[in-house]
Design a protein around this motif. Structure first.
Motif, PDB file in Angstrom:
ATOM      1  N   TRP A 149      24.668  75.423  -4.111  1.00 50.96           N
ATOM      2  CA  TRP A 149      23.924  74.274  -4.609  1.00 50.96           C
ATOM      3  C   TRP A 149      24.888  73.124  -4.883  1.00 50.96           C
ATOM      4  O   TRP A 149      26.073  73.333  -5.169  1.00 50.96           O
ATOM      5  N   ARG A 150      24.384  71.918  -4.819  1.00 56.63           N
ATOM      6  CA  ARG A 150      25.196  70.720  -5.046  1.00 56.63           C
ATOM      7  C   ARG A 150      24.866  70.149  -6.420  1.00 56.63           C
ATOM      8  O   ARG A 150      23.700  69.975  -6.780  1.00 56.63           O
ATOM      9  N   VAL A 182      33.008  77.223 -11.731  1.00 55.02           N
ATOM     10  CA  VAL A 182      33.366  76.128 -10.823  1.00 55.02           C
ATOM     11  C   VAL A 182      34.864  75.912 -10.880  1.00 55.02           C
ATOM     12  O   VAL A 182      35.438  75.724 -11.968  1.00 55.02           O
ATOM     13  N   ALA A 183      35.515  75.912  -9.732  1.00 50.45           N
ATOM     14  CA  ALA A 183      36.942  75.616  -9.662  1.00 50.45           C
ATOM     15  C   ALA A 183      37.137  74.104  -9.568  1.00 50.45           C
ATOM     16  O   ALA A 183      36.350  73.399  -8.933  1.00 50.45           O
ATOM     17  N   LYS A 184      38.184  73.609 -10.220  1.00 54.64           N
ATOM     18  CA  LYS A 184      38.474  72.181 -10.141  1.00 54.64           C
ATOM     19  C   LYS A 184      38.861  71.815  -8.703  1.00 54.64           C
ATOM     20  O   LYS A 184      39.669  72.500  -8.068  1.00 54.64           O
ATOM     21  N   SER A 187      36.116  66.826  -6.214  1.00 51.24           N
ATOM     22  CA  SER A 187      34.792  66.333  -6.616  1.00 51.24           C
ATOM     23  C   SER A 187      34.643  66.248  -8.138  1.00 51.24           C
ATOM     24  O   SER A 187      33.638  65.752  -8.637  1.00 51.24           O
ATOM     25  N   VAL A 188      35.646  66.752  -8.863  1.00 58.30           N
ATOM     26  CA  VAL A 188      35.610  66.785 -10.333  1.00 58.30           C
ATOM     27  C   VAL A 188      36.558  65.725 -10.880  1.00 58.30           C
ATOM     28  O   VAL A 188      37.729  65.670 -10.496  1.00 58.30           O
ATOM     29  N   ALA A 210      30.709  65.127  -8.713  1.00 55.14           N
ATOM     30  CA  ALA A 210      30.151  64.296  -7.642  1.00 55.14           C
ATOM     31  C   ALA A 210      30.098  65.104  -6.354  1.00 55.14           C
ATOM     32  O   ALA A 210      31.090  65.221  -5.633  1.00 55.14           O
ATOM     33  N   GLY A 211      28.958  65.672  -6.082  1.00 53.89           N
ATOM     34  CA  GLY A 211      28.815  66.509  -4.899  1.00 53.89           C
ATOM     35  C   GLY A 211      29.550  67.826  -5.006  1.00 53.89           C
ATOM     36  O   GLY A 211      29.946  68.412  -3.996  1.00 53.89           O
ATOM     37  N   THR A 212      29.739  68.313  -6.213  1.00 53.83           N
ATOM     38  CA  THR A 212      30.427  69.590  -6.428  1.00 53.83           C
ATOM     39  C   THR A 212      29.541  70.739  -5.955  1.00 53.83           C
ATOM     40  O   THR A 212      28.368  70.820  -6.314  1.00 53.83           O
ATOM     41  N   VAL A 213      30.109  71.623  -5.150  1.00 50.92           N
ATOM     42  CA  VAL A 213      29.345  72.759  -4.637  1.00 50.92           C
ATOM     43  C   VAL A 213      29.454  73.931  -5.607  1.00 50.92           C
ATOM     44  O   VAL A 213      30.554  74.383  -5.950  1.00 50.92           O
ATOM     45  N   LEU A 214      28.306  74.390  -6.072  1.00 52.40           N
ATOM     46  CA  LEU A 214      28.219  75.576  -6.911  1.00 52.40           C
ATOM     47  C   LEU A 214      27.978  76.754  -5.973  1.00 52.40           C
ATOM     48  O   LEU A 214      26.883  76.921  -5.439  1.00 52.40           O
TER      49      LEU A 214
END
Length: 374
Positions: A149-150, A182-184, A187-188, A210-214
Motif C-alpha cells: 500500500w502507498r 517501515v524502513a527509512k 520517501s521519508v 510521500a509515496g512510501t510503500v507499506l
C-alpha cells in the motif's frame, strides 16, 4: 527521595540490570543540561543503553529478551530521573521494536530483533496532526499498490525520528486500522522545526511520508485488545522519574539554603516540611499504582491496560506537583536557567501532554467511576 520497600519490587534475579542503568545514569545526568540547552539528541546515551544489552533484554523471551515489566519500569525511573529525554526516547524506541517483533510474522520478527541487537534505531510514527490523542485510530488511508500500500501523509511528535532506521506506523487499510513496519528511505522526510518548552532533547518532530510503500510482508497482526504494551506500562514511570528528580533537587536546595532572618536552613521551615510530606504521600501512591500495572502486565492480566490509564494520570499529576513545589522552594534561585529545578518543571509538563493526555485519561477514568455500580 525517601523510599519504602515495595510488594511489587522487580525480581531479585534481574537486579543487575538496575545496577547497569544506575551506572550509566551518572553520565546521562551530567550531559542532560547541555542536551536540553542545545536541543540536541542524546544519541550517546541511547547507544550506551543498546551496548549494555538492555534493548534486547526487553524483547519477548523467544527473541533473547524476557525482562519483566517490573524491572523495565524501575529502570525507566532511573533513566528519567537522570535525563527524561533519554528515557522518553528509549521507551519509544524499545516500544516500537517490541511491537514490531511481537506483531510481525516470524521472518520479519527475527529481522527486527536482529536489527535491534545490531544497534539500529526504532521510532513510533502513530500520532497524526488530525487525530490528536487518538493515535490508535488513524484517519489516513493507504492506497493499494503492487506489493502493498502507498502512504501519503504525516505523523507528528515522532521522538528520535532523525536517527531512526525503522518506524512503527498505522494507517487505514480498507477502513481498518493496520500496523506496519517501515524502513527509512528517500520517501521519508522530517520537518526541521522543534523548539519545545521541555523534553527538548527528544526532538519529537513531524515525519512526512510521500509515496512510501507499506510492504505486505511488513504488515503486523492486530494487537490483542487486552494485552498491555511496553509504552502504556512505561509512561507512568517516565513521569515518576521526573518527580523523583524534582523532589531531590528541591530537598537539596532546602537543606543548603541558609536563611539569615531565621538562623537556620530553608528545610527547617514548617511549611516546607508540610508540603513535602503531602507530596511524598502522593508520590508513594503514584509509585504503587505504576508498580501494580507492571505486576499485572507481568502476569498478562487484562486489568493491566485500564490500570495503566489510571497510573499515568496519577504519575503525570504528581510530577507536575513535585516540579511546581520545587520552583516554590527554590524561589528566585530555582527560576534561573542554571538551576535543575526549572528544567524539571519544564520536563514535568510533557507527560501530561503525551497520549493519552491527562484530560483524556480523566474523562476515561471518570466515566468508569460514575458508571460503576459499586
Amino acid at each position: 527521595m525517601l523510599t519504602r520497600p515495595s510488594a511489587f519490587a522487580p525480581p531479585a534475579g534481574e537486579a543487575h540490570w538496575l545496577d547497569v542503568v544506575r551506572e550509566l545514569a551518572v553520565g546521562f545526568a551530567e550531559r542532560a543540561p547541555g542536551h536540553d540547552a542545545d536541543s540536541t539528541l542524546p544519541l550517546e546515551n541511547l547507544q550506551a543503553l543498546n551496548a549494555s544489552g538492555l534493548d534486547v533484554a526487553v524483547l519477548p523471551a523467544p527473541h533473547g529478551g524476557g525482562l519483566s515489566f517490573a524491572t523495565i519500569g524501575a529502570a525507566l525511573v532511573e533513566i528519567s530521573a537522570a535525563c527524561p529525554a533519554t528515557a522518553a526516547l528509549w521507551l519509544m524506541h524499545a516500544g516500537a521494536a517490541h511491537g514490531l517483533v511481537s506483531l510481525s510474522e516470524p521472518t520479519a520478527a527475527r529481522f527486527y530483533a536482529a536489527e535491534l541487537a545490531a544497534g539500529r534505531r526504532f521510532a513510533n510514527a502513530l500520532s497524526e496532526p488530525s487525530s490528536g490523542n487518538l493515535f490508535l485510530t488513524p484517519q489516513q488511508s493507504a492506497t493499494p499498490v503492487e506489493g502493498g500500500w502507498r502512504l501519503d501523509g504525516a505523523k507528528r511528535f515522532v521522538s528520535g525520528c532523525e536517527v531512526a532506521d525503522h518506524f512503527l506506523t498505522n494507517v487505514l487499510v480498507g477502513g481498518v486500522p493496520t500496523f506496519f513496519g517501515v524502513a527509512k528511505d528517500d520517501s521519508v522526510s522530517f520537518a526541521g522545526v522543534w523548539d519545545a518548552m521541555g523534553m527538548r532533547a527528544t526532538r519529537s518532530q513531524l515525519v512526512s511520508f510521500a509515496g512510501t510503500v507499506l510492504r505486505e510482508e511488513r504488515r503486523c497482526a492486530v494487537p490483542p485488545p487486552t494485552s498491555a504494551n511496553l509504552i502504556s506500562v512505561g509512561l507512568p514511570f517516565l513521569s515518576l522519574g521526573i518527580a523523583r528528580a524534582a523532589v531531590d533537587a528541591a530537598s537539596e536546595h532546602a537543606r543548603g539554603r541558609f536563611l539569615p532572618g531565621v538562623g537556620d536552613v530553608l528545610a527547617s521551615l514548617q511549611w516546607v516540611r508540610f508540603e513535602m510530606a503531602g507530596l511524598h504521600v502522593a508520590l508513594r501512591g503514584a509509585f504503587l499504582m505504576a508498580e501494580q500495572v507492571a505486576w499485572l502486565a507481568d502476569r498478562d492480566d487484562p486489568q493491566a491496560t485500564p490500570a495503566a490509564v489510571e497510573a499515568k494520570l496519577a504519575a503525570n499529576e504528581v510530577a507536575k506537583a513535585a516540579a511546581a513545589l520545587g520552583v516554590k522552594i527554590g524561589g528566585a534561585s530555582g527560576y534561573l536557567s542554571t538551576s535543575p529545578i526549572q528544567r524539571h518543571f519544564r520536563d514535568a509538563q510533557a507527560g501530561a501532554l503525551m497520549a493519552y493526555s491527562v484530560e483524556v485519561c480523566s474523562d476515561v477514568v471518570g466515566t468508569w467511576v460514575v458508571q460503576s455500580p459499586r
